[in-house]
Motif scaffolding. Structure first.
Motif, PDB file in Angstrom:
ATOM      1  N   GLN A  32     -13.185   5.821  10.099  1.00  0.00           N
ATOM      2  CA  GLN A  32     -11.758   6.099  10.010  1.00  0.00           C
ATOM      3  C   GLN A  32     -10.997   4.834   9.666  1.00  0.00           C
ATOM      4  OE1 GLN A  32     -10.583   7.746  13.800  1.00  0.00           O
ATOM      5  NE2 GLN A  32     -10.199   5.744  14.704  1.00  0.00           N
ATOM      6  N   LEU A  72      -4.362   8.616   9.880  1.00  0.00           N
ATOM      7  CA  LEU A  72      -5.779   8.304  10.020  1.00  0.00           C
ATOM      8  C   LEU A  72      -6.541   9.039   8.927  1.00  0.00           C
ATOM      9  CD1 LEU A  72      -6.631   8.362  13.836  1.00  0.00           C
ATOM     10  CD2 LEU A  72      -6.339   6.399  12.324  1.00  0.00           C
ATOM     11  N   ASP A  73      -7.041   8.289   7.980  1.00  0.00           N
ATOM     12  CA  ASP A  73      -7.884   8.842   6.928  1.00  0.00           C
ATOM     13  C   ASP A  73      -9.332   8.654   7.342  1.00  0.00           C
ATOM     14  OD1 ASP A  73      -8.953   9.826   4.589  1.00  0.00           O
ATOM     15  OD2 ASP A  73      -8.564   7.998   3.431  1.00  0.00           O
ATOM     16  N   HIS A  74     -10.124   9.684   7.196  1.00  0.00           N
ATOM     17  CA  HIS A  74     -11.544   9.581   7.503  1.00  0.00           C
ATOM     18  C   HIS A  74     -12.332   9.463   6.212  1.00  0.00           C
ATOM     19  CE1 HIS A  74     -11.109  11.510  11.748  1.00  0.00           C
ATOM     20  NE2 HIS A  74     -10.589  10.309  11.660  1.00  0.00           N
ATOM     21  N   ASP A 122      -3.511  12.349  12.737  1.00  0.00           N
ATOM     22  CA  ASP A 122      -4.971  12.463  12.613  1.00  0.00           C
ATOM     23  C   ASP A 122      -5.240  13.607  11.637  1.00  0.00           C
ATOM     24  OD1 ASP A 122      -7.691  12.524  12.865  1.00  0.00           O
ATOM     25  OD2 ASP A 122      -7.717  12.924  15.012  1.00  0.00           O
ATOM     26  N   HIS A 125      -9.716  14.678  11.470  1.00  0.00           N
ATOM     27  CA  HIS A 125     -10.579  14.725  12.640  1.00  0.00           C
ATOM     28  C   HIS A 125     -11.960  15.251  12.233  1.00  0.00           C
ATOM     29  CE1 HIS A 125     -10.682  14.183  17.033  1.00  0.00           C
ATOM     30  NE2 HIS A 125     -11.719  15.002  16.951  1.00  0.00           N
TER      31      HIS A 125
END
Length: 314
Positions: free
Chosen positions: A68, A83-85, A126, A129
């Protein structure tokens, strides 16, 4: 055999490598680490790469892990951090080789899956996730569809209520499913027959199930839920594994239990986590996996040979 390294807030999915090493992500305060232990519990290395939730060892020894990154993405939220995953590939020593953003790959193919808005929490968004990653690397299935190419990775995205397949070489999403069918999913995996197994938590619905999906027709071909659906519900986590005998091993994470069901839904084995609070609440089972006895016997033999060589060298 057991492994530990404290003090730690939580460990996530753990994966045994073919040589018996253990790969696991741990949270230490606000920091997450990817760690590699040998069979005897010795820490071989740990890397602060932003790893979380899942890890997979590729046939060539490379390690695929979810990571992340905090980004400013005005299209998602003009004032808060998103939040980039992503999917990172590491060498066997944990050194970063390449990294691919889920956001960038979805933006590159907006017709595959429209990104749904996610309410901010804790001052950040987020967005995905993401919680599982597995490569669609099945040479015996490649002639059936390009989805089974070695470069494609399957990811479960809880906050997008979807699972998706990403072509890492092309840098884009190529397939997605789940919106309107599943809610807050976990642990998507590829079966030998080319179908996908998915843990559908059922957020907002109040009961969970495990489904088997044909990705080519996008048809649910099998599912398992409790006869009284609300008797089986875990809002968070959850896992499922198709066993060699055709049964399915399911972890009801929030209640600290697991069970094995036949294709007809008969429960043939149960496990209750013996660790519990004074009030009787069982400790969470993040995921549960079954390994064949022959695999573990081979691992133990290699470990014994390694110990013998070390003693001889002293």
């Amino acid at each position: 055999r057991s492994w530990k390294r404290g003090p730690c807030k939580a460990w996530s999915n753990a994966e045994l490598t073919p040589d018996g090493d253990l790969l696991v992500q741990g949270r230490y305060g606000r920091e997450s680490r990817l760690m590699r232990f040998d069979w005897d519990g010795e820490l071989l290395w740990e890397r602060r790469v932003g790893a979380h939730h899942d890890v997979e060892v590729r046939p060539d020894g490379r390690i695929a892990v979810l990571v992340q990154r905090a980004r400013r993405i005005p299209a998602i939220d003009a004032t808060r951090v998103t939040l980039d995953h992503g999917i990172a590939l590491l060498d066997p020593q944990g050194q970063l080789l390449e990294e691919h953003s889920l956001y960038d790959m979805l933006r590159a193919a907006p017709d595959v899956l429209e990104i749904q808005p996610v309410a901010p929490a804790g001052g950040r968004v987020d967005l995905f996730h993401a919680n599982s990653v597995e490569f669609m690397d099945r040479p015996q299935l490649a002639s059936r569809s390009g989805l089974y190419a070695a470069r494609n990775a399957l990811v479960s995205m809880r906050h997008q209520d979807a699972i998706a397949i990403f072509d890492l070489e092309a840098g884009k999403a190529v397939w997605a499913w789940g919106r309107g069918e599943i809610s807050g999913p976990h642990d998507a995996s590829l079966l030998e027959n080319g179908h996908l197994l998915v843990f559908d938590n059922g957020l907002g619905r109040g009961w969970s199930r495990v489904i088997e999906l044909d990705p080519l027709s996008k048809t649910i071909v099998w599912e398992n839920r409790a006869p009284t659906p609300r008797d089986f519900y875990t809002a968070g986590r959850g896992s499922s594994q198709r066993l060699a005998n055709g049964n399915t091993l399911i972890a009801d994470s929030d209640h600290g239990r697991a069970f094995e069901v036949t294709p007809d839904g008969e429960i043939v084995w149960r496990f209750l986590n013996p660790r519990a609070s004074l009030q009787g609440k069982r400790a969470t089972i993040v995921r549960m996996k079954r390994y064949p006895p022959a695999f573990l016997a081979a691992v133990e033999q290699r470990a014994a040979d390694h110990r013998k060589r070390k003693r001889s060298a002293m």
